[in-house]
Design an enzyme around this catalytic site. Structure first.
Site, short mmCIF file in Angstrom:
data_model
loop_
_atom_site.label_atom_id
_atom_site.label_comp_id
_atom_site.label_asym_id
_atom_site.label_seq_id
_atom_site.Cartn_x
_atom_site.Cartn_y
_atom_site.Cartn_z
N ARG A 51 40.19 20.70 -5.43
CA ARG A 51 40.45 19.33 -4.96
C ARG A 51 40.26 18.28 -6.04
NH1 ARG A 51 39.56 22.28 -1.20
NH2 ARG A 51 38.04 23.06 -2.64
N THR A 52 39.12 18.29 -6.70
CA THR A 52 38.81 17.17 -7.60
C THR A 52 39.80 17.15 -8.76
OG1 THR A 52 36.52 17.51 -6.98
CG2 THR A 52 36.93 16.04 -8.84
N LYS A 80 33.36 27.71 -28.75
CA LYS A 80 32.97 27.83 -30.17
C LYS A 80 31.71 27.03 -30.45
CE LYS A 80 37.89 27.61 -31.04
NZ LYS A 80 38.89 26.60 -31.42
N ARG A 101 34.12 17.40 -15.37
CA ARG A 101 33.21 18.19 -14.52
C ARG A 101 32.51 19.20 -15.41
NH1 ARG A 101 34.36 21.16 -8.84
NH2 ARG A 101 34.21 18.98 -8.23
N HIS A 129 28.24 13.61 -7.55
CA HIS A 129 29.69 13.80 -7.47
C HIS A 129 30.26 12.48 -6.91
CE1 HIS A 129 33.58 15.45 -7.05
NE2 HIS A 129 33.32 16.57 -6.40
N1 CP Z 1 35.05 18.74 -3.07
C1 CP Z 1 35.16 19.30 -4.28
O1 CP Z 1 34.54 18.87 -5.25
O2 CP Z 1 36.03 20.37 -4.32
P1 CP Z 1 36.42 21.16 -5.64
O3 CP Z 1 35.18 21.86 -6.13
O4 CP Z 1 37.52 22.09 -5.24
O5 CP Z 1 36.86 20.15 -6.66
#
Ligand code: CP
Length: 304
Positions: A51-52, A80, A101, A129
């Site tokens: 999703r993100t 590396k 991320r 998040h």
């Molecule tokens: N909600 C969420 O962060 O989903 P993903 O880990 O798929 O990005």
């Protein structure tokens, strides 16, 4: 330079403006279709995501911009030994804005300190998040009509679930929000949230173990999966993973207007039979993630 590392990087007023913009994007996507022409988003994902990552990429494409990046640290020079700080210095030469991320708490903050472009935290370990929180807030405000005067139950892995930590930090700023924290003892919210946010802000909350006990009182139920990747030991995960399963029978205990949210991915904690319940809002929530990320990109690039 504006970065989004924590949900608190936006004031309540800035947040309201961002959510208004996201609602306008939802209603009039054509108005924004060329807003980011000539701009590039770097999508730096050192950890798995559906999703993100894809909603950030869709957001930039919907705005007429382009995307570059990696979806796996093994295909980057991190393998590396390159540091996050060096990576973002280099990426600043190639892109106008970056979403990152990383499995380590604080990685996005480190990146922002070395960056020449706005950095967005797309999840840092078990910490925060913030763009999931923006998604959650947009969903709640759009579907409930308000962010104040709500009772929200947060259920599941409240220890490692970073979406829960960010959402609590964001919601304590609104009036008359009551939290019911539903988890087994081992997965209670960390003390920096319980003592450092809920108690410090004198917010109304209680901790319970049984989901059935909380359901009748809730305006919103925020389910979370048990975060397998954060456990040190597989046996502990196996013991915990099916502690909560929301099914049609349990939904009978909830009010007719209670919404069920989940940041997704779902594993077993919501039975698929709940998906057709009109109170199930989690797939709609995933759609709101695109609008709010479009609004965030426009805001950080100072286009809107
Ligand atoms: N909600 C969420 O962060 O989903 P993903 O880990 O798929 O990005």
């Amino acid at each position: 330079m504006n970065h989004i590392i924590s949900p608190l990087d936006l004031s309540v007023e800035e947040l309201d403006k961002l959510l208004d913009l996201a609602n306008d994007i939802e209603r009039h996507p054509e108005k924004y279709a060329h807003a980011c022409e000539g701009k590039r988003l770097a999508s730096l994902f050192y950890e798995p995501s559906t999703r993100t990552r894809l909603s950030f990429e869709a957001a930039m494409m919907n705005l007429g911009g382009k995307v570059l990046g990696f979806s796996d640290q093994d295909s980057s020079s991190a393998t590396k030994g390159e540091s996050v700080a060096d990576t973002i210095r280099v990426v600043s030469c190639y892109a106008d804005i970056a979403a990152i991320r990383h499995p380590k708490e604080g990685a996005a903050l480190v990146a922002s300190m070395a960056s020449q472009i706005p950095v967005i935290n797309a999840g840092d370990g078990g910490h925060q998040h913030p763009t999931q929180t923006l998604t959650d807030l947009l969903t709640i405000r759009s579907m409930k009509g308000r962010l104040d005067n709500i009772t929200i139950g947060l259920c599941g892995d409240l220890r490692f679930g970073r979406t829960v930590h960010s959402l609590i930090e964001a919601l304590v700023r609104y009036d008359n929000v009551h939290f019911i924290l539903i988890s087994p003892d081992e997965l209670r919210v960390p003390s920096y949230i319980r003592d450092g946010v809920l108690q410090k802000e004198n917010v109304s909350y209680k901790e319970v173990v049984r989901l059935e006990e909380a359901l009748p009182d809730l305006d919103l139920l925020y389910m979370t999966r048990v975060q397998r990747e954060r456990f040190f030991n597989e046996n502990d995960y196996v013991r915990m993973k099916d502690f909560y399963i929301l099914d049609a029978e349990k939904m009978k205990l909830a009010g007719p207007d209670m919404l069920v949210l989940h940041p997704l991915p779902r594993v077993n904690e919501i039975s698929v039979e709940v998906d057709n319940d009109p109170r199930a809002a989690y797939f709609k929530q995933a759609r709101y993630g695109v609008y709010v990320r479009m609004a965030l990109i426009l805001t950080l690039l100072e286009i809107a």
